[in-house]
Design an enzyme around this catalytic site. Structure first.
Site, PDB file in Angstrom:
ATOM      1  N   HIS A 173       7.910   4.063   9.316  1.00 26.04           N
ATOM      2  CA  HIS A 173       7.568   3.307  10.530  1.00 26.04           C
ATOM      3  C   HIS A 173       6.236   3.823  11.069  1.00 26.04           C
ATOM      4  CE1 HIS A 173       8.228   0.869  14.085  1.00 26.04           C
ATOM      5  NE2 HIS A 173       7.792   1.905  14.808  1.00 26.04           N
TER       6      HIS A 173
ATOM      7  N   THR B  62       0.822  -1.212   0.000  1.00 31.41           N
ATOM      8  CA  THR B  62       0.000   0.000   0.000  1.00 31.41           C
ATOM      9  C   THR B  62       0.856   1.262   0.000  1.00 31.41           C
ATOM     10  OG1 THR B  62      -0.220  -0.144   2.413  1.00 31.41           O
ATOM     11  CG2 THR B  62      -1.990  -1.112   1.072  1.00 31.41           C
TER      12      THR B  62
END
Length: 207
Positions: free
Chosen positions: A110, A13
């Site tokens: 992250h 994604t």
């Protein structure tokens, strides 16, 4: 024109966010030269192929040791003339040999606000489970340069996301992706592609 190689392990994604940003012009002076996964069945490779981007699997399981795996990665980066390596949901620890050669040219996304909820073992849903267990009211995402630590490289961009009282790890993961990851990762790539990022004393400055 900056040549980008994207490393992925799953659905891709974040890769799609970069592909879309290149197409829309939100990322300029850059193109995706290749997508590399450690898993041959990663849907991210299908996304790449649909867009005419070179896609291949380089798995550490196919090599006798980490050094051979590192050499295979470096050979691929050179083949695709990589200027920037983007870790977009890549769940393999990158060999130090590779990081040293590409330091300052390798970034990672992250799903938390580093230095919270990061480090060894904090990946995927584990991050969001930790956020909910701690009772955080705000979380988010961070784009940072990759160094030889785990989530310890200089921070490029961060974006906060509100935690809802009825969140599950899955719902929080989706909101962090939609509101933060898919926005700041393409933005960071565009900044780097346009020479607007520099590291001064281990701190990123945006020019």
């Amino acid at each position: 024109m900056l040549n980008i190689v994207v490393l992925v392990s799953g659905g891709g994604t974040n890769l799609q966010a970069i592909i879309d940003a290149v197409k829309s012009g939100d990322i300029t002076n850059a193109k995706i030269s290749a997508v590399i996964s450690n898993k041959s069945d990663a849907y991210a490779l299908v996304r790449a192929e649909k867009c005419g981007i070179a896609a291949r699997c380089i798995s550490p399981k196919d090599y006798a040791d980490r050094d051979q795996f590192a050499d295979a990665m470096l050979d691929a980066f050179r083949e695709y003339r990589a200027d920037l390596i983007v870790l977009a949901g890549y769940l393999i620890i990158v060999p130090g040999k590779v990081i040293r050669e590409y330091y300052g040219r390798m970034i990672n996304i992250h799903p938390s606000l580093i230095p919270s909820h990061c480090g060894p073992g904090y990946y995927g849903l584990h991050v969001h489970e930790s956020v909910l267990k701690r009772g955080n009211k705000v979380t988010g995402a961070t784009v940072h340069f990759v160094d030889e630590g785990t989530d310890t490289g200089p921070i490029i961009l961060q974006k906060a996301v509100e935690v809802m009282q009825d969140d599950t790890p899955e719902s929080l993961q989706l909101r962090v992706m939609e509101q933060a990851e898919w926005k700041i990762l393409p933005r960071a790539v565009d900044l780097i592609a346009n020479d607007r990022v520099e590291i001064v004393n281990d701190i990123v400055r945006i020019k």
